[in-house]
Design a protein around this motif. Structure first.
Motif, mmCIF file in Angstrom:
data_model
loop_
_atom_site.group_PDB
_atom_site.id
_atom_site.type_symbol
_atom_site.label_atom_id
_atom_site.label_comp_id
_atom_site.label_asym_id
_atom_site.label_seq_id
_atom_site.Cartn_x
_atom_site.Cartn_y
_atom_site.Cartn_z
ATOM 1 N N GLU A 110 0.880 -1.126 -0.043
ATOM 2 C CA GLU A 110 0.018 -0.058 -0.144
ATOM 3 C C GLU A 110 0.863 1.248 0.002
ATOM 4 N N VAL A 111 0.602 2.261 -0.903
ATOM 5 C CA VAL A 111 1.372 3.394 -0.971
ATOM 6 C C VAL A 111 0.675 4.461 -0.149
ATOM 7 N N ALA A 112 1.287 5.219 0.845
ATOM 8 C CA ALA A 112 0.690 6.145 1.551
ATOM 9 C C ALA A 112 1.256 7.406 1.212
ATOM 10 N N ASP A 117 -4.653 17.965 2.966
ATOM 11 C CA ASP A 117 -6.035 18.058 2.505
ATOM 12 C C ASP A 117 -6.349 17.053 1.305
ATOM 13 N N PRO A 118 -6.429 15.823 1.700
ATOM 14 C CA PRO A 118 -6.476 14.862 0.754
ATOM 15 C C PRO A 118 -7.617 14.996 -0.139
ATOM 16 N N GLU A 119 -8.536 15.549 0.133
ATOM 17 C CA GLU A 119 -9.902 15.920 -0.582
ATOM 18 C C GLU A 119 -9.179 16.549 -1.841
ATOM 19 N N ALA A 120 -8.511 17.732 -1.549
ATOM 20 C CA ALA A 120 -7.831 18.666 -2.584
ATOM 21 C C ALA A 120 -7.014 17.861 -3.759
ATOM 22 N N ILE A 121 -6.559 16.607 -3.354
ATOM 23 C CA ILE A 121 -5.525 16.070 -4.321
ATOM 24 C C ILE A 121 -5.857 14.665 -4.748
ATOM 25 N N LYS A 122 -7.192 14.160 -4.079
ATOM 26 C CA LYS A 122 -7.395 12.812 -4.462
ATOM 27 C C LYS A 122 -7.811 12.651 -5.674
ATOM 28 N N PRO A 123 -8.822 13.759 -6.429
ATOM 29 C CA PRO A 123 -9.052 13.647 -7.789
ATOM 30 C C PRO A 123 -7.955 13.629 -8.755
ATOM 31 N N PHE A 124 -6.896 14.100 -8.425
ATOM 32 C CA PHE A 124 -5.777 14.168 -9.314
ATOM 33 C C PHE A 124 -5.338 12.508 -9.624
ATOM 34 N N TRP A 125 -5.151 12.144 -8.412
ATOM 35 C CA TRP A 125 -4.629 10.817 -7.984
ATOM 36 C C TRP A 125 -5.627 9.654 -8.713
ATOM 37 N N ARG A 126 -6.864 9.836 -8.504
ATOM 38 C CA ARG A 126 -7.667 9.074 -9.175
ATOM 39 C C ARG A 126 -7.619 8.952 -10.710
ATOM 40 N N ALA A 127 -7.604 10.418 -11.174
ATOM 41 C CA ALA A 127 -7.375 10.427 -12.612
ATOM 42 C C ALA A 127 -6.077 9.913 -12.897
ATOM 43 N N VAL A 128 -4.866 10.283 -12.695
ATOM 44 C CA VAL A 128 -3.672 9.916 -13.193
ATOM 45 C C VAL A 128 -3.510 8.484 -12.958
ATOM 46 N N LEU A 129 -4.026 7.864 -12.172
ATOM 47 C CA LEU A 129 -3.715 6.208 -11.968
ATOM 48 C C LEU A 129 -4.891 5.293 -12.276
ATOM 49 N N GLY A 130 -5.856 5.948 -12.641
ATOM 50 C CA GLY A 130 -7.194 5.435 -13.014
ATOM 51 C C GLY A 130 -7.559 4.437 -11.870
ATOM 52 N N LEU A 131 -7.715 4.959 -10.911
ATOM 53 C CA LEU A 131 -8.198 4.304 -9.468
ATOM 54 C C LEU A 131 -9.703 4.744 -9.307
ATOM 55 N N HIS A 137 -12.410 3.491 3.286
ATOM 56 C CA HIS A 137 -11.523 4.414 4.066
ATOM 57 C C HIS A 137 -10.913 5.613 3.200
ATOM 58 N N ASP A 138 -10.023 6.478 3.599
ATOM 59 C CA ASP A 138 -9.691 7.673 2.698
ATOM 60 C C ASP A 138 -8.367 7.010 1.753
ATOM 61 N N GLU A 139 -8.846 6.412 0.841
ATOM 62 C CA GLU A 139 -7.982 5.828 -0.236
ATOM 63 C C GLU A 139 -8.373 5.457 -1.570
ATOM 64 N N LEU A 140 -7.688 5.350 -2.355
ATOM 65 C CA LEU A 140 -8.209 5.105 -3.532
ATOM 66 C C LEU A 140 -7.795 3.506 -3.789
ATOM 67 N N VAL A 141 -8.348 2.846 -4.590
ATOM 68 C CA VAL A 141 -8.205 1.239 -4.901
ATOM 69 C C VAL A 141 -8.470 0.940 -6.364
ATOM 70 N N THR A 149 -3.074 -0.047 -3.350
ATOM 71 C CA THR A 149 -3.999 0.892 -2.884
ATOM 72 C C THR A 149 -3.056 2.271 -2.634
ATOM 73 N N LEU A 150 -3.772 3.521 -2.795
ATOM 74 C CA LEU A 150 -3.200 4.747 -2.495
ATOM 75 C C LEU A 150 -3.890 5.266 -1.394
ATOM 76 N N TRP A 151 -3.305 5.398 -0.172
ATOM 77 C CA TRP A 151 -3.671 5.732 1.011
ATOM 78 C C TRP A 151 -3.151 7.257 1.454
ATOM 79 N N PHE A 152 -4.278 8.083 2.047
ATOM 80 C CA PHE A 152 -3.709 9.425 2.035
ATOM 81 C C PHE A 152 -3.747 9.695 3.640
ATOM 82 N N GLN A 153 -2.261 9.849 4.268
ATOM 83 C CA GLN A 153 -2.273 10.048 5.497
ATOM 84 C C GLN A 153 -2.249 11.488 5.885
#
Length: 222
Positions: A110-112, A117-131, A137-141, A149-153
């Motif tokens: 799992e990558v942390a 501000d996870p909500e501000a950057i989560k859409p970017f990582w959802r898009a660039v990694l196709g997750l 949880h506060d993560e993308l799978v 999994t990309l987990w936001f600490q």
């Protein structure tokens, strides 16, 4: 919700005495050492038949001399009684073929990512990694089980990080531009496209970088 849709705790799973299996995050995992490819294929066929009979289907990763089996109930995103039953059946099938499990070999990466501000950057990582967003949880799978999994600490606000490592995502050349555009539309910035279509360097709103990469412009083996 039926009994078969109730998510079991790790303690409940452990109490089932599944010798071949270990619970890691939201799923059961078993690694079977088959010794050769033909035996692994026979085990895959047997597991497939059992899965069809029980109408519950595992994720299988077949390699030479080994078969990795991952089990969880996708509708509730956790381990349920359905998984326990199929895990026991898979163990029986493996034993019938003289195949032993190697519990010490199972692991999940799992990558942390630290973020104020996870909500501000989560859409970017959802898009660039196709997750996709995790339901728990506060993560993308990756529901296919291919990417970690990309987990936001959550952390205190900080300046743009000087990354010691970053993520490279390799995609087919025809998919790369759409992936870059999706990441930019999701709040990312283009750091450099000097080496495109070999790679584009992107960053999320906090400056964490990632590269969308293809084989173009490289040696054929890279």
């Amino acid at each position: 919700m039926t009994d078969d849709q109730q998510i079991l705790t790790a303690d409940q799973v452990e109490a089932e005495g599944l010798v071949d299996w270990r619970i890691l995050f939201h799923a059961l995992h078993a690694r079977y050492r088959t010794g050769d490819f033909a035996t692994a294929l026979r085990l895959v066929d047997a597991v497939g038949a059992a899965a069809e009979e029980m109408n519950h289907h595992p994720d299988l990763d077949l390699r030479y001399g080994q078969l990795h089996v991952r089990l969880f109930s996708h509708d509730v995103f956790g381990v349920t009684r359905r998984d326990i039953r199929l895990a026991r059946r898979v163990s029986e099938l493996a034993a019938g073929l003289g195949v032993r499990a190697d519990p010490s070999a199972v692991q999940v990466l799992e990558v942390a990512l630290d973020s104020a501000d996870p909500e501000a950057i989560k859409p970017f990582w959802r898009a660039v990694l196709g997750l996709r967003d995790s339901p728990l949880h506060d993560e993308l799978v990756d529901r296919r089980g291919v990417l970690p999994t990309l987990w936001f600490q959550r952390t205190d606000p900080h300046e743009e990080p000087r990354q010691r490592f970053h993520l490279d995502i390799r995609v087919p050349p025809e998919e790369a531009f759409a992936r870059v555009e999706a990441a930019l539309a999701a709040g990312g910035t283009l750091v450099s496209d000097e080496r495109a279509p070999t790679f584009w360097v992107l960053a999320d709103a906090e400056g964490n970088k990632a590269c969308v990469t293809t084989w173009k412009g490289r040696n054929q083996s890279s």
